[in-house]
Write a protein that holds these residues in place. Structure first.
Motif, short mmCIF file in Angstrom:
data_model
loop_
_atom_site.label_atom_id
_atom_site.label_comp_id
_atom_site.label_asym_id
_atom_site.label_seq_id
_atom_site.Cartn_x
_atom_site.Cartn_y
_atom_site.Cartn_z
N THR A 1 -97.62 35.97 -21.63
CA THR A 1 -96.34 36.39 -21.04
C THR A 1 -95.97 35.61 -19.79
N MET A 2 -96.94 34.95 -19.16
CA MET A 2 -96.63 34.18 -17.95
C MET A 2 -96.34 32.72 -18.27
N MET A 3 -96.19 32.39 -19.54
CA MET A 3 -95.93 31.02 -19.95
C MET A 3 -94.43 30.72 -20.03
N PRO A 4 -94.03 29.45 -19.94
CA PRO A 4 -92.60 29.09 -19.96
C PRO A 4 -91.89 29.43 -21.27
N ASP A 5 -92.63 29.63 -22.35
CA ASP A 5 -91.98 29.91 -23.64
C ASP A 5 -91.88 31.40 -23.93
N ILE A 6 -92.01 32.25 -22.91
CA ILE A 6 -92.01 33.70 -23.15
C ILE A 6 -90.70 34.17 -23.77
N HIS A 7 -89.59 33.49 -23.46
CA HIS A 7 -88.29 33.86 -24.03
C HIS A 7 -88.33 33.79 -25.55
N ASP A 8 -88.94 32.73 -26.08
CA ASP A 8 -89.07 32.59 -27.54
C ASP A 8 -90.07 33.62 -28.09
N LYS A 9 -91.12 33.90 -27.33
CA LYS A 9 -92.12 34.86 -27.79
C LYS A 9 -91.51 36.25 -27.94
N TRP A 10 -90.66 36.66 -26.98
CA TRP A 10 -90.03 37.98 -27.09
C TRP A 10 -89.32 38.11 -28.44
N ARG A 11 -88.57 37.13 -28.84
CA ARG A 11 -87.82 37.19 -30.11
C ARG A 11 -88.78 37.15 -31.30
N ARG A 12 -89.79 36.32 -31.21
CA ARG A 12 -90.73 36.22 -32.33
C ARG A 12 -91.53 37.50 -32.49
N TRP A 13 -92.00 38.10 -31.41
CA TRP A 13 -92.76 39.33 -31.48
C TRP A 13 -91.90 40.47 -32.04
N HIS A 14 -90.63 40.49 -31.65
CA HIS A 14 -89.72 41.53 -32.14
C HIS A 14 -89.63 41.47 -33.66
N ARG A 15 -89.54 40.29 -34.22
CA ARG A 15 -89.42 40.16 -35.67
C ARG A 15 -90.77 40.33 -36.37
N GLN A 16 -91.83 39.98 -35.66
CA GLN A 16 -93.15 40.07 -36.26
C GLN A 16 -93.71 41.49 -36.22
N TYR A 17 -93.55 42.18 -35.11
CA TYR A 17 -94.18 43.49 -34.93
C TYR A 17 -93.20 44.66 -35.03
N GLY A 18 -91.91 44.37 -35.10
CA GLY A 18 -90.94 45.44 -35.21
C GLY A 18 -90.22 45.68 -33.89
N PRO A 19 -89.22 46.57 -33.90
CA PRO A 19 -88.36 46.77 -32.72
C PRO A 19 -89.06 47.43 -31.54
#
Length: 502
Positions: A60-78
């Motif tokens: 979460t402290m990495m520069p790509d966290i913005h992309d991770k938020w979207r990917r996790w939402h689709r991977q793990y659910g809302p």
């Protein structure tokens, strides 16, 4: 062993029975915590934790966290979770119905999470506080951001947009590219700095070397990390954190100087004959029925620095994202320019509030920009006890993140074209987002107080820019995004401009 040593040893010795009892209690406590930990882990999915002590901070402290938020939402659910440490959990809420319920019912803000921002904003409006205190401050601040007051800022905005377009025109005449991302930052700082911070910052005149820009560069990237991990601010072991604190102290001193100067002007002879027009003047002079000032100096400093950060940084990046997406889409670009030519016949003029109300496609472009790549992320909330909302039990005293990057791009909400920039969706008959599915300025009673001012500035700036200039991106340019305090362009926004002839 000496007699004294023997006596000391006997004095500090602990009976074996006490050690057994204490050890038993500690074991029970550890087992209870492990049960709570693993129960929580089963309750909500989320990215795996490699190190229990730091949780998901390595991700979460990495520069790509913005992309991770979207990917996790689709991977793990809302609804998914991450961990900030062994015992600190964050639950991301991406279900519009739950977001709407939490926002409209004005659940408490997560105090522990906002501690990371307190070094900048103190006890400003957006910070957690008792409901009665928040409501009192909100009511006192609201008159300074009403529609009539916003319209009174038009002359100041026109002044700075004129300076802004002059710099673009100069680059056009010299056939040089210009970094619109930086110009947008300078423009918004000048405008908000004068009307809501009480200082002429001379950002456009000075350029990137402007002191306020340098302060922001030290404050904003680090401040977001402190928001996600508040202990980072309280124990500033990193050089970047210490530099942030120093920059914040300088910024707050600038705000205090502006407040004191405005108060001196207020008590000066004849100052009351001129009614206040700018936001900072209205707030400085505001008084109660007994004649006492509504806000003390600290209250004003807290809110002034917050206005400058919240009114400058996100607005600037919204402008950059809008220009970038329009220029990447020739059909959208052509349609926008056609609307502006029809509504704004003068090439050299800056539109008024009346003009803006007659530009539906421009308004749709701005709304779509805030959906597609809005600079603001959302809000941290919590509840005092386990609470069921829409069939989901949200645990007590846990940070709940109402985050919009993933919600604004959710195909389950926006359809299969969720990842397509399409302003026309906002013009379809009967189109209206589900409550809780679109909240670029937060949601519910705590919606951003400066929303109207930001939209006014964005609309006038974009209308002027696209009416006066034909813009193009350098060949092969792709914007990179950086989730600092807000989402911002990492590599700027270079454009080539030519003056329009018709």
């Amino acid at each position: 062993m000496s007699t004294l040593d023997s006596q000391t040893a006997r004095a500090v010795s602990v009976p074996r029975e006490v050690l057994i009892v204490c050890g038993g209690h500690l074991a029970i406590l550890v087992l209870w915590w492990m049960k709570q930990y693993w129960t929580a882990r089963v309750q909500f999915p989320g990215p795996p934790v490699k190190n229990a002590w730091i949780g998901n901070l390595d991700q979460t402290m990495m520069p790509d966290i913005h992309d991770k938020w979207r990917r996790w939402h689709r991977q793990y659910g809302p609804i998914y979770q991450t961990w900030n440490s062994l015992v600190s959990r964050v639950i991301y809420i991406g279900d519009p119905a739950i977001i709407h319920a939490i926002g409209s019912e004005n659940w408490d803000k997560a105090s522990s999470q906002y501690e990371g921002f307190r070094c900048l904003s103190g006890d400003a409006l957006f910070m957690p506080k008792a409901h009665a205190k928040w409501l009192r401050q909100r009511k006192s601040l609201s008159p300074a951001f009403g529609p009539q007051v916003i319209r009174m800022q038009q002359a100041t905005l026109h002044k700075y947009i004129t300076d802004f377009t002059h710099q673009i025109a100069t680059a056009a005449d010299q056939q040089h590219s210009v970094d619109l991302s930086m110009l947008h930052v300078l423009l918004t700082l000048d405008f908000v700095g004068e009307i809501a911070f009480g200082s002429e910052l001379r950002a456009l005149a000075t350029g990137p070397e402007c002191r306020i820009v340098q302060l922001f560069q030290k404050i904003l990237p680090e401040l977001m990390k402190c928001g996600l991990f508040p202990l980072r601010s309280k124990v500033p072991i990193f050089q970047a954190t210490r530099e942030m604190h120093g920059a914040i102290q300088e910024l707050r001193q600038m705000a205090e100087d502006a407040v004191l100067a405005a108060r001196e002007a207020d008590v000066a002879e004849g100052s009351k004959e001129k009614p206040p027009r700018q936001i900072f003047e209205i707030l400085v002079r505001q008084k109660e029925a007994n004649g006492a000032y509504t806000f003390n100096t600290k209250d004003l400093v807290d809110n002034y620095v917050t206005f400058l950060v919240a009114g400058g940084d996100p607005t600037a990046h919204t402008l950059s994202f809008a220009v970038y997406e329009v220029l990447r889409n020739p059909k959208i670009h052509a349609r926008l320019v056609h609307e502006l030519r029809e509504a704004l016949p003068r090439l050299d003029g800056i539109p008024s509030a009346e003009h803006i109300s007659k530009l539906p496609y421009l308004n749709a472009v701005i709304k779509e920009t805030l959906r597609y790549n809005g600079p603001g992320f959302g809000t941290f909330r919590t509840c005092p006890r386990d609470t069921e909302v829409c069939g989901v039990v949200l645990p007590a005293k846990t940070t709940l993140v109402l985050w919009n990057p993933q919600v604004h791009r959710d195909p389950q909400i926006w359809g299969p074209d969720a990842d397509v920039f399409d302003p026309s969706r906002w013009l379809e008959p009967g189109f209206r987002p589900l409550p809780g599915s679109y909240f670029p300025f937060s949601h519910g009673p705590r919606v951003c107080l400066g929303q109207g001012l930001a939209m006014f500035e964005i609309s006038l700036t974009l209308a002027t820019l696209f009416r006066q200039f034909d813009l193009s991106l350098p060949a092969g340019f792709e914007m990179e995004f950086d989730p600092a305090f807000t989402l911002c362009p990492k590599n700027g926004l270079p454009v080539f401009a030519t003056r329009r002839q018709t």
